[in-house]
Design an enzyme around this catalytic site. Sequence first.
Site, PDB file in Angstrom:
ATOM      1  N   LEU A   2       7.692   9.965   7.523  1.00 32.49           N
ATOM      2  CA  LEU A   2       8.740   8.967   7.683  1.00 32.49           C
ATOM      3  C   LEU A   2       9.455   9.222   9.007  1.00 32.49           C
ATOM      4  O   LEU A   2      10.097  10.250   9.184  1.00 32.49           O
ATOM      5  CB  LEU A   2       9.732   9.023   6.518  1.00 32.49           C
ATOM      6  CG  LEU A   2      10.735   7.857   6.443  1.00 32.49           C
ATOM      7  CD1 LEU A   2      11.199   7.661   5.005  1.00 32.49           C
ATOM      8  CD2 LEU A   2      11.945   8.053   7.346  1.00 32.49           C
ATOM      9  N   HIS A   5      16.771  20.522   8.773  1.00 39.20           N
ATOM     10  CA  HIS A   5      17.116  20.154  10.144  1.00 39.20           C
ATOM     11  C   HIS A   5      18.194  19.074  10.099  1.00 39.20           C
ATOM     12  O   HIS A   5      18.189  18.204   9.215  1.00 39.20           O
ATOM     13  CB  HIS A   5      15.864  19.638  10.857  1.00 39.20           C
ATOM     14  CG  HIS A   5      15.981  19.521  12.329  1.00 39.20           C
ATOM     15  ND1 HIS A   5      16.654  18.480  12.929  1.00 39.20           N
ATOM     16  CD2 HIS A   5      15.511  20.314  13.338  1.00 39.20           C
ATOM     17  CE1 HIS A   5      16.587  18.618  14.245  1.00 39.20           C
ATOM     18  NE2 HIS A   5      15.901  19.720  14.520  1.00 39.20           N
TER      19      HIS A   5
END
Length: 336
Positions: free
Chosen positions: A126, A230
């Site tokens: 994605l 992240h």
Amino acid sequence: MLVIRPITAADLPALLQCAEESGHGFTSLPVNEEILANRIQHSEESFAKAVSQPGSEGYLMVAEDTETGEIAGTTAIEAAIGLDNPFYTYHLSTVVHSSRRLNVHNVVKVLTFGNDYTGVSELCTLFLRPEWRQGLNGRLLSKCRFLMMAEHPERFDNTVIAEMRGVSDEDGNSPFWEWLKEHFFSIDFTLADYLTGIGKKGFIADLMPKLPIYVNLLSPEAQAVIGQVHEKTRPALRLLEKEGFTCRGYVDIFDAGPTVECDVRNIESVRHSQLCRVEIGQPTGLADSIVSNTSFTHFRAIVDKVDVLNGTALMSAEAAKALDVKQGDQVRLIAQ
């Protein structure tokens, strides 16, 4: 309007651009034209294949701007991982060391190397390009996959997972990998991640420690990032958590990012999606819905305003055209 559709060979330059923009740590989008071309070919074959149970199929899709024809992003599902290439993870668990004689009781965390997710379906790849990161575009890329799973359950496993990108800096340095590299490897994180992305995983089995690793023996920097994501991945994680996905202790073997999972029947968008009959007109409501057609080979999904009442979805002619449906056809949707 963005429309999600299966990728084609003509989309290779756009996919390569997405790979270049995605940055370090995005294993499923290596900057390698040959690998990406092969993945597109595999996806085209998978969409055309008659399937009664999940196998090694991979379904790669793109988001296309219907006005400009530009590709805004990509999203994908792997039907059953680990069948052709091993899918490795670490599992974070707790062990107890105690001695009544010495009155010592220590609880410690360990990382165990394994292949526990072999055969499950995976949400992957994605990526939404920065200029389209607005409105409901991110939700469309993520949730269109759940509409596909709800409409075509025979193609997917009961368990669905998603790997979340772990912590690394702008140069692609991972604190977790730095510790592994010092003790077991002699290559940089970016190279290890790239080799994995192009399917060359033999070095993992050759060099990765097979016995459990005691977490308290890792550097403080490595310990701190286990199970952390992240900063650019946090929005994607929040979306999945709202769908019912949770981490059960599995983390990536390179950057220690969490792997989240959910039973497909418990995914919120699968449970609450509904089939409706198309009526073409002018919707009067303000509610947006993520809508897909019921085709698999010619899958289409959009986000637009739709009036839903008594099993009927009133949508504009533009939306119907984007979905490749006509009056009386069925669509599957999730109200937002």
